[in-house]
Design a protein around this motif. Sequence first.
Motif, PDB file in Angstrom:
ATOM      1  N   ASN A 527       0.777  -1.164  -0.115  1.00 35.07           N
ATOM      2  CA  ASN A 527       0.180  -0.065  -0.013  1.00 35.07           C
ATOM      3  C   ASN A 527       0.964   1.350   0.087  1.00 35.07           C
ATOM      4  O   ASN A 527       0.479   2.296  -0.717  1.00 35.07           O
ATOM      5  CB  ASN A 527      -0.855  -0.028   1.334  1.00 35.07           C
ATOM      6  CG  ASN A 527      -2.063  -1.045   0.998  1.00 35.07           C
ATOM      7  OD1 ASN A 527      -2.286  -1.547   0.048  1.00 35.07           O
ATOM      8  ND2 ASN A 527      -2.776  -1.445   2.129  1.00 35.07           N
ATOM      9  N   PHE A 528       1.903   1.296   0.918  1.00 35.23           N
ATOM     10  CA  PHE A 528       2.758   2.339   0.910  1.00 35.23           C
ATOM     11  C   PHE A 528       3.538   2.678  -0.428  1.00 35.23           C
ATOM     12  O   PHE A 528       3.480   3.747  -0.871  1.00 35.23           O
ATOM     13  CB  PHE A 528       3.938   2.136   1.851  1.00 35.23           C
ATOM     14  CG  PHE A 528       4.733   3.259   2.043  1.00 35.23           C
ATOM     15  CD1 PHE A 528       4.510   4.655   2.843  1.00 35.23           C
ATOM     16  CD2 PHE A 528       6.192   3.100   1.744  1.00 35.23           C
ATOM     17  CE1 PHE A 528       5.196   5.480   3.068  1.00 35.23           C
ATOM     18  CE2 PHE A 528       6.905   4.293   1.524  1.00 35.23           C
ATOM     19  CZ  PHE A 528       6.619   5.376   2.255  1.00 35.23           C
ATOM     20  N   GLU A 529       3.959   1.417  -0.959  1.00 35.36           N
ATOM     21  CA  GLU A 529       4.548   1.575  -2.423  1.00 35.36           C
ATOM     22  C   GLU A 529       3.648   2.231  -3.470  1.00 35.36           C
ATOM     23  O   GLU A 529       4.126   2.978  -4.361  1.00 35.36           O
ATOM     24  CB  GLU A 529       5.112   0.222  -2.767  1.00 35.36           C
ATOM     25  CG  GLU A 529       6.143   0.135  -4.146  1.00 35.36           C
ATOM     26  CD  GLU A 529       6.769  -1.008  -4.469  1.00 35.36           C
ATOM     27  OE1 GLU A 529       7.816  -0.937  -4.568  1.00 35.36           O
ATOM     28  OE2 GLU A 529       5.939  -2.130  -4.671  1.00 35.36           O
ATOM     29  N   LYS A 530       2.463   1.757  -3.581  1.00 33.69           N
ATOM     30  CA  LYS A 530       1.540   2.082  -4.260  1.00 33.69           C
ATOM     31  C   LYS A 530       1.418   3.624  -4.099  1.00 33.69           C
ATOM     32  O   LYS A 530       1.024   4.482  -5.059  1.00 33.69           O
ATOM     33  CB  LYS A 530       0.291   1.472  -4.380  1.00 33.69           C
ATOM     34  CG  LYS A 530      -0.854   1.826  -5.330  1.00 33.69           C
ATOM     35  CD  LYS A 530      -2.065   0.990  -5.234  1.00 33.69           C
ATOM     36  CE  LYS A 530      -3.204   1.539  -6.115  1.00 33.69           C
ATOM     37  NZ  LYS A 530      -4.353   0.746  -5.762  1.00 33.69           N
ATOM     38  N   HIS A 531       1.085   3.986  -2.905  1.00 34.88           N
ATOM     39  CA  HIS A 531       0.836   5.381  -2.447  1.00 34.88           C
ATOM     40  C   HIS A 531       2.001   6.325  -3.104  1.00 34.88           C
ATOM     41  O   HIS A 531       1.843   7.429  -3.751  1.00 34.88           O
ATOM     42  CB  HIS A 531       0.717   5.653  -0.943  1.00 34.88           C
ATOM     43  CG  HIS A 531       0.375   6.948  -0.679  1.00 34.88           C
ATOM     44  ND1 HIS A 531      -0.654   7.694  -0.747  1.00 34.88           N
ATOM     45  CD2 HIS A 531       1.314   7.959  -0.093  1.00 34.88           C
ATOM     46  CE1 HIS A 531      -0.572   8.990  -0.389  1.00 34.88           C
ATOM     47  NE2 HIS A 531       0.734   9.112   0.080  1.00 34.88           N
ATOM     48  N   LEU A 532       3.071   5.964  -2.747  1.00 39.52           N
ATOM     49  CA  LEU A 532       4.475   6.778  -3.125  1.00 39.52           C
ATOM     50  C   LEU A 532       4.548   6.719  -4.559  1.00 39.52           C
ATOM     51  O   LEU A 532       4.924   7.996  -5.198  1.00 39.52           O
ATOM     52  CB  LEU A 532       5.765   5.996  -2.611  1.00 39.52           C
ATOM     53  CG  LEU A 532       6.965   6.752  -2.569  1.00 39.52           C
ATOM     54  CD1 LEU A 532       6.921   8.256  -2.116  1.00 39.52           C
ATOM     55  CD2 LEU A 532       8.309   5.842  -2.043  1.00 39.52           C
ATOM     56  N   ILE A 533       4.246   5.736  -5.390  1.00 34.43           N
ATOM     57  CA  ILE A 533       4.411   5.830  -6.959  1.00 34.43           C
ATOM     58  C   ILE A 533       3.294   6.838  -7.231  1.00 34.43           C
ATOM     59  O   ILE A 533       3.697   7.712  -8.076  1.00 34.43           O
ATOM     60  CB  ILE A 533       4.056   4.481  -7.550  1.00 34.43           C
ATOM     61  CG1 ILE A 533       5.412   3.513  -7.175  1.00 34.43           C
ATOM     62  CG2 ILE A 533       4.218   4.458  -8.963  1.00 34.43           C
ATOM     63  CD1 ILE A 533       5.247   2.245  -7.403  1.00 34.43           C
ATOM     64  N   GLU A 534       2.044   6.613  -6.846  1.00 30.94           N
ATOM     65  CA  GLU A 534       0.909   7.515  -7.388  1.00 30.94           C
ATOM     66  C   GLU A 534       1.382   9.021  -6.974  1.00 30.94           C
ATOM     67  O   GLU A 534       1.300   9.942  -7.910  1.00 30.94           O
ATOM     68  CB  GLU A 534      -0.348   7.103  -6.585  1.00 30.94           C
ATOM     69  CG  GLU A 534      -0.814   5.793  -7.154  1.00 30.94           C
ATOM     70  CD  GLU A 534      -2.211   5.522  -6.416  1.00 30.94           C
ATOM     71  OE1 GLU A 534      -2.940   4.856  -6.997  1.00 30.94           O
ATOM     72  OE2 GLU A 534      -2.356   5.720  -5.220  1.00 30.94           O
ATOM     73  N   THR A 535       1.972   9.465  -5.726  1.00 29.19           N
ATOM     74  CA  THR A 535       1.907  10.620  -5.685  1.00 29.19           C
ATOM     75  C   THR A 535       3.148  11.316  -6.330  1.00 29.19           C
ATOM     76  O   THR A 535       3.334  12.562  -7.007  1.00 29.19           O
ATOM     77  CB  THR A 535       2.274  10.925  -4.182  1.00 29.19           C
ATOM     78  OG1 THR A 535       3.322   9.941  -3.769  1.00 29.19           O
ATOM     79  CG2 THR A 535       0.918  10.607  -3.167  1.00 29.19           C
ATOM     80  N   THR A 536       4.271  10.478  -6.553  1.00 29.53           N
ATOM     81  CA  THR A 536       5.257  10.998  -7.254  1.00 29.53           C
ATOM     82  C   THR A 536       4.953  11.044  -8.912  1.00 29.53           C
ATOM     83  O   THR A 536       5.325  12.096  -9.236  1.00 29.53           O
ATOM     84  CB  THR A 536       6.381   9.925  -7.142  1.00 29.53           C
ATOM     85  OG1 THR A 536       6.857   9.538  -5.919  1.00 29.53           O
ATOM     86  CG2 THR A 536       7.801  10.439  -8.017  1.00 29.53           C
ATOM     87  N   LEU A 537       4.196  10.239  -9.344  1.00 28.31           N
ATOM     88  CA  LEU A 537       3.779  10.357 -10.761  1.00 28.31           C
ATOM     89  C   LEU A 537       2.901  11.651 -10.900  1.00 28.31           C
ATOM     90  O   LEU A 537       3.039  12.145 -11.814  1.00 28.31           O
ATOM     91  CB  LEU A 537       3.048   8.987 -11.055  1.00 28.31           C
ATOM     92  CG  LEU A 537       2.628   8.803 -12.698  1.00 28.31           C
ATOM     93  CD1 LEU A 537       3.713   8.787 -13.380  1.00 28.31           C
ATOM     94  CD2 LEU A 537       1.703   7.824 -12.890  1.00 28.31           C
ATOM     95  N   LYS A 538       2.255  11.779  -9.918  1.00 29.50           N
ATOM     96  CA  LYS A 538       1.279  13.120 -10.005  1.00 29.50           C
ATOM     97  C   LYS A 538       2.012  14.292 -10.196  1.00 29.50           C
ATOM     98  O   LYS A 538       1.787  15.374 -10.685  1.00 29.50           O
ATOM     99  CB  LYS A 538       0.169  13.091  -8.846  1.00 29.50           C
ATOM    100  CG  LYS A 538      -0.749  14.281  -8.992  1.00 29.50           C
ATOM    101  CD  LYS A 538      -1.629  14.296  -7.511  1.00 29.50           C
ATOM    102  CE  LYS A 538      -2.399  15.520  -7.702  1.00 29.50           C
ATOM    103  NZ  LYS A 538      -3.536  15.471  -6.462  1.00 29.50           N
ATOM    104  N   SER A 539       3.179  14.383  -9.166  1.00 31.28           N
ATOM    105  CA  SER A 539       4.026  15.439  -8.972  1.00 31.28           C
ATOM    106  C   SER A 539       4.664  15.713 -10.104  1.00 31.28           C
ATOM    107  O   SER A 539       5.143  17.020 -10.465  1.00 31.28           O
ATOM    108  CB  SER A 539       4.926  15.413  -7.744  1.00 31.28           C
ATOM    109  OG  SER A 539       5.803  14.515  -7.999  1.00 31.28           O
TER     110      SER A 539
END
Length: 568
Positions: A527-539
Amino acid sequence: MTSKCKYYRRILDSMLEGVIMVDKNARILFINHAACKILHLPISDYEGEKVVNTIPNTRLHIVVENGMPELDRIQDAGNTKIVTSRIPLKDENGKVVGAVAVFRDITEVQHMAEEVTDLKNVRFMLETIIESTDDAISVADESGKVKMVNKAYTKLTGFSAEEVIGKSANVDIAEGESVHMKVAKLKKPIFGHRIKVGPLRKEVIIDATPLVIDGKFSGSVAVIHDVSKIIALSRELEEANRTIRFLRAKYTFDDIIGVSHTMQVAILQAKKVAKTRATVLLRGESGTGKELFAHAIHNASDRASNPFVSVNCAALPEGILESELFGYEDGAFTGAKKGGKRGLLEEANGGTLFLDEIGKMEVKVQSRFLRFLQEMEITRLGSTKTKHLDVRIIAATNLDLEERIKDGRFIPDLYYRLNVVPIVITPLRERMEDLEPLVKHIIRKLNQEYGRAIKSVSDEVFEILKSLPWYGNVRELENFIARAIINMEIDEKIIKISHLPAFEVPRKTSTSIHVPSGITLKTALNNFEKHLIETTLKSYEGNRTKTAEALGISLRTLFYKLNHYRIK
């Protein structure tokens, strides 16, 4: 005959346009050599003869009678068709005292020659002649000061006669050397001299002829041809036939914003090296403006009018990058384009090749590129013939090349070849004094792009901007302000806190997420990895290459995880 008459007769005889002058009785005062040539008349003294008895189909006598000009009339003159303008000559009281015809063979390119002075007794005649041509004309004296210009000159350059007359001939030049000054130095005609003139930097070609009176250099006459539109169309066609990565460098040092000491040092280094052909290595984080520097260096060099070719070494796989750089012959490999293809190095011949993200270049390609730098010769894939090139190399990287050398991922000799003039562009967070001018510059730029009239940011917003780490540097700042402007109403002028987008920094910050009780460690990590990838991709606004860099993983691994977590 007085010396003044000789002076003006010589001027008129040197013109490529035919000129005939008559007095108030329609008797010939003067016929220049070009007129005799166009009308197939023997060069002789026709002074005092009736113009109707000498020139077939003339209407000069009618112009003298009615005082009405006849402009741009097509006329048969024996076996020749001419375009002629007939202008009445009037004294200060408006009385007709003669007429002049200015004409040319419609197949000929006109050139004006010899100097025209401001002698009062004949100035009105000479100005009439000069104003009748569509080409811009300027006249300078022996010291290079402008003495006369016509209306076509004003239209072309944007300068009025009052702004240039009496001033140095350099006054209208945006780029290049004054042809008047050059003629004054060389004392000989100059043809095809290309410069840019006026505030709009129009590209023109100038033909200039010296005025030599009684063996003495007295100035020069320049005829200016506007070829900017033709050149622009030619360039567009040429660019359309080249590789998609062929660019005309569009930025200059004026586009680089930075008042900080480190930025000023980088700009000064870049300006100095631009005048040489030395290889440049631009170092700095993503978004700091390395490509901007590359454009500016090229545009400040003597290669500015030649190709500027840019290629991202990380965006192309090894095999494709090699063939794109060096080109290939017909049948060099499966899928090769029929007839072969020129490589980007050949496209950049005479100009500049910008290699972005050079640290990502595969070792095999590095080895071949090193040989090119040593010999300045290339061999296309599938060929045995070598070709010598003249290419200036500008490379850029955001990686630690020294560490990559230790890991065996970068060839030391290539590093030393590239690192001739290293220029370090510091990240925005280390030069926050540049933040305010950057914000102003970005707002002006986005106002033009979006058709808005934003004035500035509020004090509260500026404090927030100063507090953020800007790991994406100037690129991230621009994206941030752009999203804020999109959130504004059309009549709002100041960016406020309510306009700011949600902002998350994926790196170098602590990230906290809620972990429900009873969840396994594996699930929590996923869950943490998915969240980190999503926020980084968004930024990074969906930029997968930048996202992979930020996360410290390969692009292939990122694609795998995006597919695994079904992130779009």
